[in-house]
Design a protein around this motif. Structure first.
Motif, short mmCIF file in Angstrom:
data_model
loop_
_atom_site.label_atom_id
_atom_site.label_comp_id
_atom_site.label_asym_id
_atom_site.label_seq_id
_atom_site.Cartn_x
_atom_site.Cartn_y
_atom_site.Cartn_z
N GLY A 129 -9.40 -7.09 4.34
CA GLY A 129 -10.80 -6.48 4.70
C GLY A 129 -11.12 -5.72 5.71
N GLU A 130 -10.09 -5.60 6.64
CA GLU A 130 -10.58 -4.78 8.03
C GLU A 130 -9.90 -3.29 7.70
N GLU A 131 -10.47 -2.54 8.23
CA GLU A 131 -9.92 -1.03 8.24
C GLU A 131 -10.11 -0.31 9.76
N SER A 132 -9.17 0.53 10.07
CA SER A 132 -9.30 1.27 11.22
C SER A 132 -8.52 2.75 10.97
N ILE A 133 -9.21 3.78 11.75
CA ILE A 133 -8.76 5.18 11.51
C ILE A 133 -8.12 5.60 12.78
N LYS A 134 -6.97 6.31 13.01
CA LYS A 134 -6.48 6.80 14.01
C LYS A 134 -6.05 8.26 13.51
N TYR A 135 -6.52 9.10 14.68
CA TYR A 135 -6.27 10.62 14.54
C TYR A 135 -5.21 11.00 15.47
#
Length: 359
Positions: A129-135
């Motif tokens: 249920g957890e999400e994270s974005i890295k660029y």
């Protein structure tokens, strides 16, 4: 251990039996509770030997939070023409490294061309249920040479025949758009065959014989371009000339036909077939041969259709039909007598003969 009221007696765990109302959330094994997924479950402890002595507690299992973990930054990555999928290092509050495929999955976006790319980190298992974005940035790479090449279905063909062009780039860069055009040999004027698109092939025809250049231009998502071209020869369109010894023959004689192909690309193959128009059944005389002539002896009178087809090296084909009438000639009595003037008592010899008609 469990305190039982009202005596406050301390009961060792080996004297108890534990159960879970939802083993999908919390499982029980050998006196231990194991959190399986986020949710709630009622845990009941029974005194061995006396199930009336029990206690129940509602336990909630919560997801671990990716937001509470440390996710490493991703440095600049050099362009390769292929999808770039840098490693992501994630550690929890105890500095223990999370396991890809067990604790999280990675999804990459815009990760081929020069520019800004991203990776989505999706928690699974304990982190569901957890999400994270890295660029991260994809930067130009001076060590990478971008080239395109092209194959042509035929470098020599006939007018009005289909030509297929297929292109590719040396990096297998899927962001490449290809455009195709052609020009008369020696001319600086190019005619568009197909405008820029991800489709790496096209087909077209040229109607006028001559020498031509065909060209492909590739441009990838990073702005890199390259071209490749071929020279092709367009001959006159395939033609076929046929001839008959005679279009009206007497039964018993042969029908003779000749054929000669021109244009397109040699060698040529020929097929000959014939039918009596009254029964409409085709008979093959010769098939797929390089012979430029054929003969056929009809077995009955009537009108016939003879068809000659020709195929060039490139697969182009054409055909022509001829029409023949087969008849019988009139019967002519050619019988003779040995003498037309004899004396009494002499004999003569008679010789019977005829021609024409049907024997």
């Amino acid at each position: 251990q469990l305190f039982l009221f009202p005596s406050y007696a301390l009961i060792p765990s080996e004297c108890l039996t534990l159960s879970s109302s939802d083993t999908g959330v919390i499982s029980v094994s050998n006196g231990y509770l194991k959190a399986m997924k986020p949710g709630t479950s009622s845990i009941t402890a029974y005194l061995n030997g006396d199930s009336s002595v029990c206690a129940t507690s509602l336990i909630r299992v919560i997801s671990l939070k990716l937001r509470n973990c440390t996710i490493s930054d991703i440095g600049n990555m050099k362009y390769t023409g292929k999808p770039i999928e840098p490693e992501v290092i994630i550690t929890d509050y105890n500095e223990k490294r999370l396991v890809k495929g067990k604790d999280y999955t990675l999804s990459y976006y815009n990760n081929i061309s020069v520019g800004r790319a991203s990776v989505k980190i999706s928690g699974i298992g304990r982190y569901a249920g957890e999400e994270s974005i890295k660029y991260f940035n994809i930067v130009p790479n001076e060590d990478v040479e971008y080239r395109v090449s092209m194959s042509v279905s035929a470098t020599e063909t006939g007018a009005d025949e289909t030509i297929k062009l297929t292109a590719k780039n040396n990096l297998d860069d899927t962001t490449t758009n290809y455009s195709f055009d052609y020009s008369a040999y020696g001319s600086s004027t190019w005619t568009t065959i197909k405008s820029a698109s991800p489709d790496n092939s096209c087909s077209f025809v040229i109607h006028t014989p001559g020498k031509y250049n065909v060209r492909v231009t590739g441009k990838n998502g990073s702005g890199m371009t390259a071209t490749s071209q071929y020279t092709i020869q367009i001959n006159p369109a395939l033609g076929l000339s046929v001839g008959l010894g005679s279009d009206n023959i007497v039964l018993g004689n042969y029908i003779n036909v000749t054929a000669q192909a021109t244009g397109s690309v040699s060698p040529y193959t020929y097929s000959y077939k014939i039918k009596n128009d009254s029964d409409n059944v085709w008979t093959n005389i010769k098939t797929n041969t390089t012979d430029t002539s054929a003969s056929y002896k009809p077995t009955k009178t009537g009108s016939y259709t003879l068809q000659v087809s020709c195929t060039s090296k490139t697969g182009s084909s054409c055909e022509k039909s001829l029409f023949i009438m087969v008849t019988v000639s009139s019967v002519v009595n050619e019988s003779i007598i040995s003498s037309s003037n004899i004396s009494l008592g002499e004999s003569v010899d008679l010789y019977a003969s005829a021609k024409g008609g049907t024997a």
